[in-house]
Design a protein around this motif. Structure first.
Motif, PDB file in Angstrom:
ATOM      1  N   CYS A 347       0.824  -1.205   0.000  1.00  0.00           N
ATOM      2  CA  CYS A 347       0.000   0.000   0.000  1.00  0.00           C
ATOM      3  C   CYS A 347       0.859   1.256   0.000  1.00  0.00           C
ATOM      4  CB  CYS A 347      -0.904   0.025   1.238  1.00  0.00           C
ATOM      5  SG  CYS A 347      -2.166  -1.271   1.218  1.00  0.00           S
ATOM      6  N   ALA A 348       0.332   2.292  -0.566  1.00  0.00           N
ATOM      7  CA  ALA A 348       1.016   3.578  -0.548  1.00  0.00           C
ATOM      8  C   ALA A 348       1.242   4.018   0.891  1.00  0.00           C
ATOM      9  CB  ALA A 348       0.196   4.622  -1.305  1.00  0.00           C
ATOM     10  N   GLY A 349       2.461   4.486   1.163  1.00  0.00           N
ATOM     11  CA  GLY A 349       2.792   4.958   2.497  1.00  0.00           C
ATOM     12  C   GLY A 349       3.303   3.880   3.423  1.00  0.00           C
ATOM     13  N   THR A 350       3.306   2.633   2.983  1.00  0.00           N
ATOM     14  CA  THR A 350       3.803   1.542   3.814  1.00  0.00           C
ATOM     15  C   THR A 350       5.147   1.061   3.286  1.00  0.00           C
ATOM     16  OG1 THR A 350       2.691  -0.194   2.532  1.00  0.00           O
ATOM     17  CG2 THR A 350       1.443   0.841   4.334  1.00  0.00           C
ATOM     18  N   THR A 351       5.852   0.266   4.099  1.00  0.00           N
ATOM     19  CA  THR A 351       7.161  -0.261   3.710  1.00  0.00           C
ATOM     20  C   THR A 351       7.176  -1.773   3.842  1.00  0.00           C
ATOM     21  OG1 THR A 351       8.052  -0.053   5.958  1.00  0.00           O
ATOM     22  CG2 THR A 351       8.344   1.834   4.475  1.00  0.00           C
ATOM     23  N   ASN A 352       8.119  -2.381   3.134  1.00  0.00           N
ATOM     24  CA  ASN A 352       8.324  -3.821   3.251  1.00  0.00           C
ATOM     25  C   ASN A 352       9.785  -4.124   2.948  1.00  0.00           C
ATOM     26  OD1 ASN A 352       6.623  -6.504   3.446  1.00  0.00           O
ATOM     27  ND2 ASN A 352       8.221  -6.852   1.922  1.00  0.00           N
ATOM     28  N   ILE A 353      10.356  -5.097   3.667  1.00  0.00           N
ATOM     29  CA  ILE A 353      11.743  -5.490   3.465  1.00  0.00           C
ATOM     30  C   ILE A 353      11.789  -6.674   2.503  1.00  0.00           C
ATOM     31  CG2 ILE A 353      13.852  -6.326   4.559  1.00  0.00           C
ATOM     32  CD1 ILE A 353      12.972  -4.986   7.128  1.00  0.00           C
ATOM     33  N   TYR A 354      12.586  -6.523   1.449  1.00  0.00           N
ATOM     34  CA  TYR A 354      12.768  -7.596   0.474  1.00  0.00           C
ATOM     35  C   TYR A 354      14.109  -8.281   0.708  1.00  0.00           C
ATOM     36  CZ  TYR A 354       8.563  -5.983  -1.722  1.00  0.00           C
ATOM     37  OH  TYR A 354       7.245  -5.662  -1.944  1.00  0.00           O
ATOM     38  N   SER A 355      14.197  -9.541   0.290  1.00  0.00           N
ATOM     39  CA  SER A 355      15.360 -10.357   0.636  1.00  0.00           C
ATOM     40  C   SER A 355      16.630  -9.817   0.011  1.00  0.00           C
ATOM     41  CB  SER A 355      15.143 -11.801   0.179  1.00  0.00           C
ATOM     42  OG  SER A 355      14.953 -11.848  -1.224  1.00  0.00           O
ATOM     43  N   ASP A 356      17.718  -9.759   0.801  1.00  0.00           N
ATOM     44  CA  ASP A 356      19.050  -9.381   0.335  1.00  0.00           C
ATOM     45  C   ASP A 356      19.734 -10.663  -0.113  1.00  0.00           C
ATOM     46  OD1 ASP A 356      21.416  -8.214  -0.209  1.00  0.00           O
ATOM     47  OD2 ASP A 356      21.743  -7.360   1.776  1.00  0.00           O
ATOM     48  N   LEU A 357      19.693 -10.937  -1.414  1.00  0.00           N
ATOM     49  CA  LEU A 357      20.052 -12.261  -1.915  1.00  0.00           C
ATOM     50  C   LEU A 357      21.537 -12.555  -1.837  1.00  0.00           C
ATOM     51  CD1 LEU A 357      17.681 -12.032  -4.950  1.00  0.00           C
ATOM     52  CD2 LEU A 357      17.303 -13.337  -2.884  1.00  0.00           C
ATOM     53  N   LYS A 358      22.367 -11.592  -2.207  1.00  0.00           N
ATOM     54  CA  LYS A 358      23.819 -11.763  -2.167  1.00  0.00           C
ATOM     55  C   LYS A 358      24.399 -10.460  -1.637  1.00  0.00           C
ATOM     56  CE  LYS A 358      24.227 -14.986  -6.083  1.00  0.00           C
ATOM     57  NZ  LYS A 358      24.856 -16.102  -5.390  1.00  0.00           N
ATOM     58  N   GLU A 359      25.064 -10.502  -0.517  1.00  0.00           N
ATOM     59  CA  GLU A 359      25.580  -9.295   0.098  1.00  0.00           C
ATOM     60  C   GLU A 359      26.467  -8.514  -0.862  1.00  0.00           C
ATOM     61  OE1 GLU A 359      27.544 -10.102   3.727  1.00  0.00           O
ATOM     62  OE2 GLU A 359      25.709 -10.263   4.879  1.00  0.00           O
ATOM     63  N   ALA A 379      11.548  -1.304   0.728  1.00  0.00           N
ATOM     64  CA  ALA A 379      10.762  -0.628  -0.307  1.00  0.00           C
ATOM     65  C   ALA A 379       9.624   0.147   0.325  1.00  0.00           C
ATOM     66  CB  ALA A 379      10.229  -1.631  -1.313  1.00  0.00           C
ATOM     67  N   THR A 380       9.356   1.328  -0.206  1.00  0.00           N
ATOM     68  CA  THR A 380       8.275   2.190   0.275  1.00  0.00           C
ATOM     69  C   THR A 380       7.324   2.489  -0.870  1.00  0.00           C
ATOM     70  OG1 THR A 380       9.710   3.221   1.923  1.00  0.00           O
ATOM     71  CG2 THR A 380       7.684   4.397   1.337  1.00  0.00           C
ATOM     72  N   GLY A 381       6.024   2.245  -0.635  1.00  0.00           N
ATOM     73  CA  GLY A 381       5.029   2.624  -1.620  1.00  0.00           C
ATOM     74  C   GLY A 381       4.863   4.135  -1.633  1.00  0.00           C
ATOM     75  N   VAL A 382       5.103   4.749  -2.783  1.00  0.00           N
ATOM     76  CA  VAL A 382       5.061   6.212  -2.884  1.00  0.00           C
ATOM     77  C   VAL A 382       3.765   6.679  -3.517  1.00  0.00           C
ATOM     78  CG1 VAL A 382       6.230   8.254  -3.816  1.00  0.00           C
ATOM     79  CG2 VAL A 382       7.578   6.287  -3.036  1.00  0.00           C
ATOM     80  N   GLY A 383       3.373   6.058  -4.620  1.00  0.00           N
ATOM     81  CA  GLY A 383       2.162   6.470  -5.328  1.00  0.00           C
ATOM     82  C   GLY A 383       1.520   5.289  -6.021  1.00  0.00           C
ATOM     83  N   MET A 384       0.287   5.476  -6.474  1.00  0.00           N
ATOM     84  CA  MET A 384      -0.460   4.410  -7.126  1.00  0.00           C
ATOM     85  C   MET A 384       0.224   3.992  -8.425  1.00  0.00           C
ATOM     86  SD  MET A 384      -3.311   3.813  -5.359  1.00  0.00           S
ATOM     87  CE  MET A 384      -4.562   3.321  -6.537  1.00  0.00           C
ATOM     88  N   GLY A 385       0.172   2.684  -8.750  1.00  0.00           N
ATOM     89  CA  GLY A 385       0.725   2.201 -10.001  1.00  0.00           C
ATOM     90  C   GLY A 385       1.560   0.948  -9.787  1.00  0.00           C
ATOM     91  N   GLU A 386       2.453   0.688 -10.719  1.00  0.00           N
ATOM     92  CA  GLU A 386       3.338  -0.461 -10.594  1.00  0.00           C
ATOM     93  C   GLU A 386       4.761  -0.062 -10.981  1.00  0.00           C
ATOM     94  OE1 GLU A 386       3.417  -3.260 -14.328  1.00  0.00           O
ATOM     95  OE2 GLU A 386       1.327  -2.948 -13.735  1.00  0.00           O
ATOM     96  N   ALA A 387       5.728  -0.716 -10.359  1.00  0.00           N
ATOM     97  CA  ALA A 387       7.142  -0.465 -10.632  1.00  0.00           C
ATOM     98  C   ALA A 387       7.891  -1.776 -10.426  1.00  0.00           C
ATOM     99  CB  ALA A 387       7.699   0.621  -9.723  1.00  0.00           C
ATOM    100  N   THR A 388       9.053  -1.874 -11.052  1.00  0.00           N
ATOM    101  CA  THR A 388       9.880  -3.075 -10.934  1.00  0.00           C
ATOM    102  C   THR A 388      11.110  -2.761 -10.102  1.00  0.00           C
ATOM    103  OG1 THR A 388       9.136  -3.931 -13.063  1.00  0.00           O
ATOM    104  CG2 THR A 388      11.202  -4.822 -12.180  1.00  0.00           C
ATOM    105  N   ILE A 389      11.320  -3.533  -9.032  1.00  0.00           N
ATOM    106  CA  ILE A 389      12.544  -3.408  -8.248  1.00  0.00           C
ATOM    107  C   ILE A 389      13.534  -4.465  -8.736  1.00  0.00           C
ATOM    108  CG2 ILE A 389      11.412  -2.386  -6.238  1.00  0.00           C
ATOM    109  CD1 ILE A 389      11.609  -5.158  -4.882  1.00  0.00           C
TER     110      ILE A 389
END
Length: 463
Positions: A347-359, A379-389
């Protein structure tokens, strides 16, 4: 993780500077002994031509490969009074480059590099000039001195040679004229000049190794006596030498430091790690700090190693050759990437930690107005839509598309009587689906018109 290239211990009598990788990514190694050049054919190590060194043997063997994938080998030639000789592979055998034993006197610490035009350069400790540093190049007919012979201030050891992107020769060495500290010099077109102050290390050093980044800035790695013989790397910033992050960045004392820098400016330092039973370790500096590359002490624990050498392939993947007097093995970094672990919707305004695969890799987002992500994979949701990390390590990437939704509107369902007589009370229950993110799980009851009905917070709230 590190994976074995071919079988373990495939060569005997190897040397520290005996590894190079051609433009197609094929690794080559050569050992002192009979100086048999080998390459990895994708399955096993195979001989490349006959042995490169003459009958009486050699020492201090070093190799380089030009852009046409022709291997060159320099060595201290016992057939020519321990002078320097260079040979190149002609497809079936070895041709001497210029005259054999071309140096004026006996040499040690021989090292060879080749510029983009195909000109080979050789550096060595020159016993004809009080063990000072000399650099020579082959002009197509004969070997000529680059600047003056014996140009260092005093005796040298651990001579390391590198060329910048523009073709400028650089050397680093243990400086006998300055209490065995590290000194680096470059050729300015007419003479050799110090890079910053001579003796720039804080104490005496061993195993000096130099590399030049794409911005023409030199880095030197070495075993640092003042830092309990740990590894230190310093960079010249245009004015002076400064530690890359910290001095003594390794966990324990080291041997045989060697350095390489990829096209993105990632600095790799390999060494024999005293903290891991004298096995091989590689560390990298990615602009933030030093991180282990794969597991530390990754070489098989079948004996104490004495040295290692490192080279990067065309994709920047490090290969390390390591061993002691009786065997040599090669490992490369396994850069295969696993999928990014984490939710694909936030959701916009929320954060989530994604796996650090290789240091040591880097995170990025292709649309930071939708999703931003920091160096720790938050990762932080900034605005509506989709993006690729994306997470990138050693030229390999793995990606995840994230959809950003608005925060849901919570509308509780209220159960209980829908009418009440004046002066009476009823008990109502509110049920809200989902889970609470607040530290307080208590809801609040309110009346929209207290002149008609009042409500207290003693009523129950379901969640």
């Amino acid at each position: 993780a590190w994976v074995q290239v071919g079988h373990w211990g495939f060569m005997t009598n190897p040397t520290p500077d005996a590894m190079a990788i051609d433009t197609g990514g094929t690794p080559y190694v050569i050992g002192t002994g009979a100086a048999q050049l080998k390459k990895f054919n994708g399955t096993t190590w195979v001989n490349v031509g006959p042995p490169a060194i003459p009958t009486w043997g050699a020492a201090d063997v070093s190799m380089a490969i030009n852009k046409s994938n022709v291997p060159y080998v320099v060595f201290v030639d016992f057939d020519y009074a321990q002078k320097a000789t260079v040979v190149k592979f002609n497809g079936s055998g070895w041709d001497t480059v210029g005259s054999p034993g071309f140096s004026v006197s006996a040499v040690t610490n021989t090292m060879i590099v080749i510029d983009t035009a195909g000109t080979p350069y050789v550096a060595y400790t020159d016993y004809g000039y009080s063990q000072k540093v000399t650099v020579m190049k082959f002009n197509g007919v004969s070997w000529v001195t680059v600047g003056s012979a014996g140009f260092s201030a005093g005796a040298s050891a651990f001579v390391s040679l590198a060329l910048s992107k523009s073709g400028t020769p650089y050397v680093a060495y243990q400086d006998g004229a300055n209490n065995h500290r590290a000194t680096a010099m470059k050729f300015n077109g007419s003479s050799w000049v110090n890079i910053g102050s001579p003796a720039f290390s804080d104490s005496s050093v061993q195993f000096t190794s130099i590399a030049i980044d794409t911005g023409e800035m030199p880095y030197v790695a070495y075993q640092d006596e003042m830092a309990d013989e740990k590894a230190t790397c310093k960079k010249y910033n245009g004015t002076s030498w400064a530690p890359v992050d910290i001095t003594g960045f390794s966990a324990s004392g080291v041997l045989s430091t060697c350095i390489a820098i990829d096209k993105d400016g990632i600095v790799y330092v390999a060494y024999i790690d005293g903290g891991y039973g004298l096995q091989a370790t590689v560390m990298e500096y990615n602009g933030v700090g030093w991180f282990p590359v794969g597991n530390q002490g990754f070489s098989p624990p079948w004996g104490d190693l004495g040295y290692c050498s490192m080279a990067l392939d065309k994709n920047g993947i490090p290969y390390v050759a390591y061993g002691e007097i009786s065997y040599l093995s090669v490992s490369r970094l396994d850069t295969s990437m696993s999928p990014i672990a984490g939710p694909s919707i936030i959701c916009a305004g929320t954060t989530n930690i994604y796996s650090d695969l290789k240091e040591g890799g880097t995170w990025s987002s292709d649309d930071t107005e939708v999703v931003s992500i920091d160096t720790n994979g938050v990762a932080t949701g900034v605005g509506m839509g989709e993006a690729t990390i994306s997470y990138t390590k050693a030229g390999n990437s793995t990606m995840l598309t994230i959809f950003i939704d608005s925060l849901p509107i919570v509308r509780p369902l209220v159960y209980g009587a829908d009418s009440v007589c004046p002066g009476d009370s009823v008990y109502l229950t509110a049920v809200i689906g989902g889970s609470w993110s607040s530290t307080s799980l208590a809801g609040a009851w309110i009346s929209m018109d207290t002149t008609i009905a009042s409500v207290t917070n003693s009523a129950s709230l379901g969640y």
